[in-house]
Design a protein around this motif. Structure first.
Motif, PDB file in Angstrom:
ATOM      1  N   GLU A 183      -6.762  -2.296  -5.640  1.00  0.00           N
ATOM      2  CA  GLU A 183      -7.360  -1.362  -4.970  1.00  0.00           C
ATOM      3  C   GLU A 183      -6.826   0.054  -5.513  1.00  0.00           C
ATOM      4  N   GLU A 184      -7.642   1.350  -5.511  1.00  0.00           N
ATOM      5  CA  GLU A 184      -7.139   2.372  -5.976  1.00  0.00           C
ATOM      6  C   GLU A 184      -6.594   3.311  -4.753  1.00  0.00           C
ATOM      7  N   SER A 185      -5.389   4.027  -5.319  1.00  0.00           N
ATOM      8  CA  SER A 185      -4.975   5.101  -4.496  1.00  0.00           C
ATOM      9  C   SER A 185      -6.089   5.902  -4.205  1.00  0.00           C
ATOM     10  N   PRO A 186      -5.775   6.768  -2.974  1.00  0.00           N
ATOM     11  CA  PRO A 186      -6.740   7.818  -2.498  1.00  0.00           C
ATOM     12  C   PRO A 186      -6.938   8.950  -3.549  1.00  0.00           C
ATOM     13  N   THR A 187      -5.840   9.005  -4.396  1.00  0.00           N
ATOM     14  CA  THR A 187      -5.887  10.417  -5.475  1.00  0.00           C
ATOM     15  C   THR A 187      -6.503   9.927  -6.746  1.00  0.00           C
ATOM     16  N   ALA A 188      -6.644   8.677  -6.867  1.00  0.00           N
ATOM     17  CA  ALA A 188      -7.052   8.164  -8.289  1.00  0.00           C
ATOM     18  C   ALA A 188      -8.512   8.663  -8.794  1.00  0.00           C
ATOM     19  N   VAL A 189      -9.366   8.793  -7.810  1.00  0.00           N
ATOM     20  CA  VAL A 189     -10.648   9.058  -8.296  1.00  0.00           C
ATOM     21  C   VAL A 189     -10.717  10.794  -8.415  1.00  0.00           C
TER      22      VAL A 189
END
Length: 241
Positions: A183-189
């Motif tokens: 799962e990607e962190s909220p700031t990755a995108v």
């Protein structure tokens, strides 16, 4: 046959002049420091030019100071400033060619002014980029971002401290760990988007800078051609009249 009639070889005058200049200008390390070697070469040929033109001490001192000031203006910044340096050189030369005390003095006549300008164009300004490369540091841009108000990314699961705990890890827990890591962190995108935009902006900025440098170089080369052709043509017309 004896060697009494032979004289010992005398040091060359140019070498003596180089040694004296290195002492006066604090360039004694010219044999090991490339920058000192370049400076000593620049100043030596400036003095040699003044001797060939038959300048007196005041004229030689003034032109030597002009060359030194122009070079210092050139290397004070790694950014391209060839037009500013040439304008600065023109101002210094004209201040020593027109009698308007206390702002200027007629130390050089019109013919000497033309020869001084031709000498600087054909020697220093034609190798301007080499002087700039040798005496100015390279500029590198390092960018880092700090996101204010955004949640910090969750830390990854720590590895087990002992082999027993690793052995006791169930397949279900392994699947959960893999899912959490995937799962990607909220700031990755957001980070990826900003990185892509920044790459595009830097590419466009680099192209813009290259175009400006090319335009500046073309303008300066055009000015050089005008200065080379102008004095000769003007003198020829004056003689015909």
């Amino acid at each position: 046959m004896g060697l009494e009639g032979f004289q010992q070889p005398q040091p060359h005058k140019a070498k003596i002049c180089m040694c004296l200049l290195s002492r006066l200008l604090d360039l004694q390390d010219f044999e090991t420091n490339p920058r000192s070697t370049i400076l000593l070469d620049l100043y030596f040929y400036t003095i040699q030019f003044c001797r060939e033109q038959g300048f007196n001490r005041e004229q030689t001192s003034a032109f030597f100071s002009i060359v030194k000031d122009v070079h210092e203006a050139c290397v004070e910044t790694p950014l391209p400033n060839v037009e500013e340096c040439y304008n600065y050189f023109s101002e210094l030369v004209f201040c020593h060619s027109i009698r308007r005390p206390p702002f200027s003095i007629d130390l050089f006549n019109q013919n000497q002014l033309v020869r001084l300008t031709d000498y600087m164009i054909n020697t220093y300004f034609r190798h301007y980029k080499l002087y700039k490369y040798a005496f100015t540091p390279q500029v590198r841009l390092d960018i880092s971002f700090t996101y204010i108000g955004m949640p910090e990314p969750e830390p990854k699961y720590e590895e087990a401290a002992t082999e027993d705990s690793e052995a006791a890890l169930s397949p279900l827990q392994e699947d959960m760990d893999e899912t959490a890591i995937a799962e990607e962190s909220p700031t990755a995108v957001l980070r990826e988007y900003i990185a892509n935009q920044l790459t595009q902006e830097l590419t466009m900025l680099r192209l813009s800078v290259d175009q400006r440098l090319k335009a500046t170089e073309d303008q300066f080369n055009a000015k050089l051609l005008q200065l080379e052709k102008g004095p000769g043509k003007g003198g020829a017309k004056g003689k015909k009249k």
